[in-house]
Every structure is written in C-alpha cells, then in structure tokens.
Design a protein around this motif. Structure first.
Motif, mmCIF file in Angstrom:
data_model
loop_
_atom_site.group_PDB
_atom_site.id
_atom_site.type_symbol
_atom_site.label_atom_id
_atom_site.label_comp_id
_atom_site.label_asym_id
_atom_site.label_seq_id
_atom_site.Cartn_x
_atom_site.Cartn_y
_atom_site.Cartn_z
ATOM 1 N N UNK A 198 29.061 51.628 65.700
ATOM 2 C CA UNK A 198 28.769 52.808 64.870
ATOM 3 C C UNK A 198 29.084 52.476 63.423
ATOM 4 N N UNK A 199 30.166 51.758 63.193
ATOM 5 C CA UNK A 199 30.570 51.384 61.833
ATOM 6 C C UNK A 199 29.480 50.542 61.157
ATOM 7 N N UNK A 200 28.894 49.576 61.883
ATOM 8 C CA UNK A 200 27.813 48.761 61.319
ATOM 9 C C UNK A 200 26.652 49.640 60.871
ATOM 10 N N UNK A 201 26.288 50.575 61.735
ATOM 11 C CA UNK A 201 25.142 51.446 61.459
ATOM 12 C C UNK A 201 25.451 52.398 60.301
ATOM 13 N N UNK A 202 26.633 52.979 60.292
ATOM 14 C CA UNK A 202 27.006 53.900 59.209
ATOM 15 C C UNK A 202 27.074 53.171 57.864
ATOM 16 N N UNK A 203 27.589 51.954 57.856
ATOM 17 C CA UNK A 203 27.636 51.174 56.612
ATOM 18 C C UNK A 203 26.223 50.875 56.121
ATOM 19 N N UNK A 241 23.459 66.712 59.001
ATOM 20 C CA UNK A 241 22.910 66.333 60.303
ATOM 21 C C UNK A 241 23.840 66.926 61.351
ATOM 22 N N UNK A 242 23.333 67.891 62.116
ATOM 23 C CA UNK A 242 24.179 68.620 63.061
ATOM 24 C C UNK A 242 24.131 68.036 64.467
ATOM 25 N N UNK A 243 22.998 67.452 64.848
ATOM 26 C CA UNK A 243 22.859 66.802 66.155
ATOM 27 C C UNK A 243 22.139 65.479 65.940
ATOM 28 N N UNK A 244 22.847 64.392 66.216
ATOM 29 C CA UNK A 244 22.268 63.072 66.004
ATOM 30 C C UNK A 244 22.261 62.713 64.528
ATOM 31 N N UNK A 245 21.757 61.518 64.252
ATOM 32 C CA UNK A 245 21.636 61.060 62.872
ATOM 33 C C UNK A 245 20.549 59.993 62.832
ATOM 34 N N UNK A 300 34.480 64.358 60.908
ATOM 35 C CA UNK A 300 35.240 64.219 62.153
ATOM 36 C C UNK A 300 34.668 65.070 63.285
ATOM 37 N N UNK A 301 33.845 66.071 62.961
ATOM 38 C CA UNK A 301 33.279 66.929 64.006
ATOM 39 C C UNK A 301 31.950 66.388 64.557
ATOM 40 N N UNK A 302 31.586 65.156 64.177
ATOM 41 C CA UNK A 302 30.361 64.542 64.696
ATOM 42 C C UNK A 302 29.140 64.762 63.829
ATOM 43 N N UNK A 324 21.864 61.996 74.383
ATOM 44 C CA UNK A 324 23.129 62.092 75.119
ATOM 45 C C UNK A 324 24.093 60.971 74.757
ATOM 46 N N UNK A 325 23.599 59.764 74.603
ATOM 47 C CA UNK A 325 24.445 58.636 74.221
ATOM 48 C C UNK A 325 23.920 58.098 72.895
ATOM 49 N N UNK A 326 24.316 58.755 71.826
ATOM 50 C CA UNK A 326 23.775 58.509 70.492
ATOM 51 C C UNK A 326 23.823 57.041 70.065
ATOM 52 N N UNK A 327 24.844 56.312 70.433
ATOM 53 C CA UNK A 327 25.035 54.949 69.936
ATOM 54 C C UNK A 327 24.653 53.887 70.955
ATOM 55 N N UNK A 328 24.001 54.278 72.058
ATOM 56 C CA UNK A 328 23.633 53.335 73.114
ATOM 57 C C UNK A 328 22.743 52.211 72.603
ATOM 58 N N UNK A 329 21.677 52.555 71.883
ATOM 59 C CA UNK A 329 20.754 51.519 71.424
ATOM 60 C C UNK A 329 21.460 50.545 70.485
#
Length: 158
Positions: free
Chosen positions: A115-120, A92-96, A143-145, A102-107
């Motif tokens: 972000x940790x909750x969502x990634x887990x 996944x190169x842009x977003x996930x 680490x590069x997003x 622009x603010x990926x984790x806003x919602x």
C-alpha cells in the motif's frame, strides 16, 4: 448492447487499466526505481493539454479530476468538499485510484507492491501533474480508510 453489458465491460476496462498501471509500477520498483521516479516519468507532461489551460483554479481542476475519476474508476466512490477558486477537496470514501473492492490492495500485493508503494506513487503523480498547472495537489490517506485530495493555489510544500 444492454446497459448492464456496457457497465460490465467498463468495469473490466477499469480493472485492466489498474492492472496495467500497477504492473508498470511493479516493474519500475523491481528494476531499482522508486515509486516517485515512476510517477514523475509518467505524469510530468500533458496536464496543460488535458486541462485546456495552464493556470486553472483549484475548483476547475478538481472538478475535472472528479469527472475523470468517475469515468476511469467506476467502482471508486468519492464526494466533493470545499470548492473555491483557491482551494478544493475531494474525499475518496470507498476505494481509491490504487484499488477498490472487498480486498482493495489484492492486485498491488499480487504484483509485489505494498500500500505504501502505491500511495507514494499516487501522491507523486498528483504532485507532478498539478505542478504543471501552478497548483499544489496532495492526496492524504486518512486513518478511517478514506483519502482526501486537496488542490490549492501553489504554496510551499505539500
């Protein structure tokens, strides 16, 4: 209906789906469940029916996931990497699947999620889903997003 109108509607649908999924995760977390508990609840059945077979190759599985991602998350960009029967990767190169824009984790943040909750949740969802298919699937944030999703014939651990 014009193509632009259809695309706009599809983007709204994708945001609505994300909001629904993150809302469920936020509700579960507020009621004492872990991200992994909620992922297991949602994703521990149905993979064989979706895939059409119980033991796909890593390549078959990841190509089907790529098709689903392209449809359900139209603003998320990804590229396919290794594609063999034993191992396949998608980056996944842009977003996930947990957010984009622009603010990926806003919602997620607006719902009290990190972000940790969502990634887990995402990691466990893929593990639960793929385990039904005799595959090991691991999304690994970089680490590069970016995030690399690797599917392989089941081995020990992720």
């Amino acid at each position: 209906m014009k193509t632009d109108d259809i695309q706009r509607q599809w983007y709204r649908t994708a945001w609505g789906r994300l909001k629904f999924e993150l809302g469920g995760l936020a509700f579960a977390r507020k009621n004492g469940f872990t991200s992994e508990d909620y992922a297991n609840h949602l994703w521990s059945t149905g993979a064989v029916k979706w895939m059409g077979k119980a033991t796909p190759t890593a390549k078959e599985y990841l190509l089907k996931e790529a098709e689903a991602c392209g449809t359900l998350w139209p603003e998320v960009t990804f590229k396919l990497g290794t594609l063999t029967n034993k191992e396949a990767t998608l980056t996944f190169t842009v977003g996930c699947l947990g957010g984009w824009g622009r603010n990926q984790w806003r919602m997620a943040s607006n719902m009290g999620l990190s972000k940790k909750d969502v990634c887990r949740y995402c990691r466990q969802a893929f593990l639960a889903w793929a385990s039904q298919l005799s595959l090991q699937v691991c999304p690994e944030p970089q680490t590069n997003g970016t995030c690399v999703l690797t599917a392989s014939v089941r081995t020990e651990g992720c």
